[in-house]
Scaffold this active site. Structure first.
Site, PDB file in Angstrom:
ATOM      1  N   GLY A  69      -7.938  -2.424  -5.644  1.00 32.57           N
ATOM      2  CA  GLY A  69      -6.625  -1.542  -4.850  1.00 32.57           C
ATOM      3  C   GLY A  69      -5.900  -1.958  -5.882  1.00 32.57           C
ATOM      4  O   GLY A  69      -4.400  -0.946  -6.343  1.00 32.57           O
ATOM      5  N   THR A  70      -5.596  -3.355  -6.490  1.00 33.08           N
ATOM      6  CA  THR A  70      -4.434  -3.346  -7.904  1.00 33.08           C
ATOM      7  C   THR A  70      -4.662  -2.527  -9.321  1.00 33.08           C
ATOM      8  O   THR A  70      -3.347  -1.280  -9.280  1.00 33.08           O
ATOM      9  CB  THR A  70      -4.496  -4.620  -7.862  1.00 33.08           C
ATOM     10  OG1 THR A  70      -4.324  -5.230  -6.885  1.00 33.08           O
ATOM     11  CG2 THR A  70      -3.255  -5.356  -9.283  1.00 33.08           C
ATOM     12  N   ASN A 145       1.266  -4.690   4.431  1.00 39.30           N
ATOM     13  CA  ASN A 145       0.000  -5.962   4.497  1.00 39.30           C
ATOM     14  C   ASN A 145       1.019  -7.073   5.116  1.00 39.30           C
ATOM     15  O   ASN A 145       0.124  -7.468   6.065  1.00 39.30           O
ATOM     16  CB  ASN A 145      -0.407  -6.040   2.836  1.00 39.30           C
ATOM     17  CG  ASN A 145       0.744  -6.843   2.212  1.00 39.30           C
ATOM     18  OD1 ASN A 145       1.686  -5.584   1.799  1.00 39.30           O
ATOM     19  ND2 ASN A 145       0.333  -7.472   1.230  1.00 39.30           N
ATOM     20  N   GLN A 173      -4.394  -1.450   3.069  1.00 41.55           N
ATOM     21  CA  GLN A 173      -4.840  -1.956   4.222  1.00 41.55           C
ATOM     22  C   GLN A 173      -5.077  -0.907   5.230  1.00 41.55           C
ATOM     23  O   GLN A 173      -5.149  -1.733   6.631  1.00 41.55           O
ATOM     24  CB  GLN A 173      -3.268  -2.604   4.831  1.00 41.55           C
ATOM     25  CG  GLN A 173      -2.540  -3.797   3.533  1.00 41.55           C
ATOM     26  CD  GLN A 173      -3.600  -4.835   3.937  1.00 41.55           C
ATOM     27  OE1 GLN A 173      -4.297  -5.580   5.354  1.00 41.55           O
ATOM     28  NE2 GLN A 173      -3.457  -6.015   3.596  1.00 41.55           N
ATOM     29  N   SER A 193      -9.220  -0.657  -1.206  1.00 40.70           N
ATOM     30  CA  SER A 193      -9.880  -1.322  -1.774  1.00 40.70           C
ATOM     31  C   SER A 193     -10.452  -1.740  -0.954  1.00 40.70           C
ATOM     32  O   SER A 193     -10.392  -1.844   0.362  1.00 40.70           O
ATOM     33  CB  SER A 193      -9.440  -2.696  -2.025  1.00 40.70           C
ATOM     34  OG  SER A 193      -9.462  -4.072  -2.747  1.00 40.70           O
ATOM     35  N   ALA A 194     -12.412  -2.171  -1.177  1.00 40.65           N
ATOM     36  CA  ALA A 194     -12.893  -2.943  -0.665  1.00 40.65           C
ATOM     37  C   ALA A 194     -12.876  -3.852   0.147  1.00 40.65           C
ATOM     38  O   ALA A 194     -13.763  -4.319   1.873  1.00 40.65           O
ATOM     39  CB  ALA A 194     -14.805  -2.274  -0.841  1.00 40.65           C
ATOM     40  N   THR A 231     -19.201   0.824 -17.486  1.00 42.43           N
ATOM     41  CA  THR A 231     -20.393   1.694 -16.776  1.00 42.43           C
ATOM     42  C   THR A 231     -20.222   0.878 -15.645  1.00 42.43           C
ATOM     43  O   THR A 231     -19.287   0.140 -14.685  1.00 42.43           O
ATOM     44  CB  THR A 231     -21.614   0.257 -17.178  1.00 42.43           C
ATOM     45  OG1 THR A 231     -22.285   0.183 -18.837  1.00 42.43           O
ATOM     46  CG2 THR A 231     -22.731   0.173 -16.686  1.00 42.43           C
ATOM     47  N   CYS A 318       6.947 -22.889  -0.176  1.00 47.82           N
ATOM     48  CA  CYS A 318       7.658 -23.556  -1.083  1.00 47.82           C
ATOM     49  C   CYS A 318       7.664 -23.389  -1.945  1.00 47.82           C
ATOM     50  O   CYS A 318       6.399 -23.509  -3.018  1.00 47.82           O
ATOM     51  CB  CYS A 318       6.824 -24.904  -0.674  1.00 47.82           C
ATOM     52  SG  CYS A 318       7.615 -25.061   1.271  1.00 47.82           S
TER      53      CYS A 318
HETATM   54  N1  PLP Z   1      -2.183  -3.204  -1.838  1.00 41.84           N
HETATM   55  C1  PLP Z   1      -2.060  -3.957  -0.633  1.00 41.84           C
HETATM   56  C2  PLP Z   1      -0.775  -2.888   0.903  1.00 41.84           C
HETATM   57  C3  PLP Z   1      -2.334  -4.672  -0.382  1.00 41.84           C
HETATM   58  O1  PLP Z   1      -2.575  -5.326   0.863  1.00 41.84           O
HETATM   59  C4  PLP Z   1      -3.183  -5.651  -1.188  1.00 41.84           C
HETATM   60  C5  PLP Z   1      -4.052  -6.743  -1.711  1.00 41.84           C
HETATM   61  O2  PLP Z   1      -3.625  -7.672  -0.293  1.00 41.84           O
HETATM   62  C6  PLP Z   1      -3.274  -5.203  -2.917  1.00 41.84           C
HETATM   63  C7  PLP Z   1      -3.075  -3.339  -3.528  1.00 41.84           C
HETATM   64  C8  PLP Z   1      -4.792  -5.210  -3.799  1.00 41.84           C
HETATM   65  O3  PLP Z   1      -5.836  -5.364  -3.719  1.00 41.84           O
HETATM   66  P1  PLP Z   1      -6.590  -5.458  -4.566  1.00 41.84           P
HETATM   67  O4  PLP Z   1      -7.141  -6.928  -4.004  1.00 41.84           O
HETATM   68  O5  PLP Z   1      -8.614  -5.050  -4.093  1.00 41.84           O
HETATM   69  O6  PLP Z   1      -6.180  -5.420  -6.538  1.00 41.84           O
END
Ligand code: PLP
Length: 369
Positions: A69-70, A145, A173, A193-194, A231, A318
């Site tokens: 996802g990132t 999230n 999410q 993101s899977a 790949t 913290c």
């Molecule tokens: N975006 C949201 C809203 C998320 O909650 C997360 C992961 O917690 C990400 C992006 C990032 O996803 P990934 O862990 O697949 O990089």
């Protein structure tokens, strides 16, 4: 052990695992090669793309595989901006994941302008606010999230388009948990993101209504239409498609189950008379429960629960001197004496009512002491 941190990651689905195994063992051919040994791999790649596309009413050519996802978020934010001049403007909500906020910071450091859209106390964006924003790309997450709030994506997208902007949503999410139809929503880009929907880790995708608008994110070979070289991770792509199809088929069933778990937990906590607030909007991701206990430390609660075999997450961290409250809790204006005592319980389809009861009992015991 009770795992209740499904917003962090989920257990790999057995059907997804079984679908992956042949590609980790015997069918190890490179999908780009023309010989017959690679034919089954190429076919699996094509079918996985078609399956994923059909889950969100997209065309297969609009699905671009990424590593997570990132990466999908980075591609949407930086891939677009960097292929335009410095006058390209981005607007994002204040409560985006760092996978959106940090690429935005990078853009700001090199001179791009980023607007941050505020949210109300439930984490919802005010549509009127977005009406005044003049930008080239608006990016708002489908569901948060930390607090689970679901945004009115279709309306936000319409307003962005009326203002001449493209619209991206981070649906990491939401996908697999809520029905998503990209044609109906009319979004231009969507990240997924899977591992958040019982697929494997290290694989995701970016939906692009028009992939030609994207500049190549990783340059090299011709994979992903020349836009994202490397790949293909066939086993994971296949696992992702099986997990997504299964979750999408079971959305309503899972939603009912997760709502049962939520009610069970909250009913016990309210009955015990604990002093806490629940964060997020009424319309939230099923099973996402963010609770803030007055005058407690979220991290201390997390560790006490951990000692009792329960995994949850916190909304504060913290450092050596202070308790840092998350940017999301700050953005919704939660008073500090509550924000510091925030934990996030996120149920998944594998959790049971007995587990929800056990978490409530554990919290009542810890808070009561
Ligand atoms: N975006 C949201 C809203 C998320 O909650 C997360 C992961 O917690 C990400 C992006 C990032 O996803 P990934 O862990 O697949 O990089």
């Amino acid at each position: 052990m009770i795992y209740a941190d499904n917003a962090a990651t989920t257990k790999l689905d057995d059907d997804a695992l079984n679908a992956m195994l042949p590609f980790l063992r015997d069918q190890y051919g490179n999908a780009s090669q023309p010989y017959s040994f690679s034919r089954s791999v190429k076919k699996a790649l094509k079918e996985a793309r078609e399956t994923i596309a059909s889950c969100i009413s997209a065309n297969p050519e609009q699905i671009l595989f990424t590593s997570c996802g990132t990466e999908s978020d980075n591609w949407a934010i930086k891939g677009l901006a960097l292929s335009h001049s410095i006058s390209w403007k981005v607007a994002v909500s204040e409560i985006e994941h760092h996978a959106i906020l940090n690429p935005c910071k990078q853009l700001e450091e090199i001179g791009y302008k980023v607007d941050y859209i505020p949210v109300d106390k439930n984490g919802l964006i005010d549509l009127q606010c977005t009406e005044n924003i003049k930008s080239d790309l608006v990016s708002v997450m489908f569901a948060n999230n930390e607090i689970g709030t679901i945004q009115p994506i279709k309306d936000l997208c319409r307003v962005a388009h009326e203002n001449g902007a493209l619209f991206h949503t981070d649906a990491v999410q939401a996908i697999g948990h809520l029905k998503i139809d990209v044609q109906d929503l009319d979004v231009d880009f969507l990240s997924a993101s899977a591992h958040k929907f019982n697929g494997p880790k290290g694989i995701g995708f970016l939906y692009a209504k028009n992939p030609n608008l994207l500049s190549p994110f990783i340059c090299g070979g011709a994979q992903e239409y020349g836009l994202r070289a490397g790949t293909e991770n066939i086993a994971s792509i296949v696992g992702m498609s099986v997990a997504l199809k299964k979750n999408c088929e079971e959305i309503e069933k899972n939603k009912c189950h997760l709502q049962d778990l939520e009610h069970t937990l909250l009913h016990e906590l309210y009955n015990a008379g604990l002093n806490f607030v629940r964060n997020g909007a009424e319309n939230h991701i099923p099973g996402n429960i963010s609770l803030s206990f007055k005058d407690f430390e979220g991290e201390a609660l997390l560790h006490r629960l951990d000692l009792m075999g329960i995994s949850v997450s916190t909304g504060s961290a913290c450092d050596s001197k202070n308790i840092q409250v998350s940017h999301v809790l700050k953005a919704i204006g939660l008073p500090e004496n509550y924000a510091k005592g925030t934990i996030r319980i996120t149920f998944g389809k594998n959790n049971t009512v007995d587990e929800a009861m056990a978490i409530a009992d554990a919290l009542i015991k810890i808070i009561g002491e």
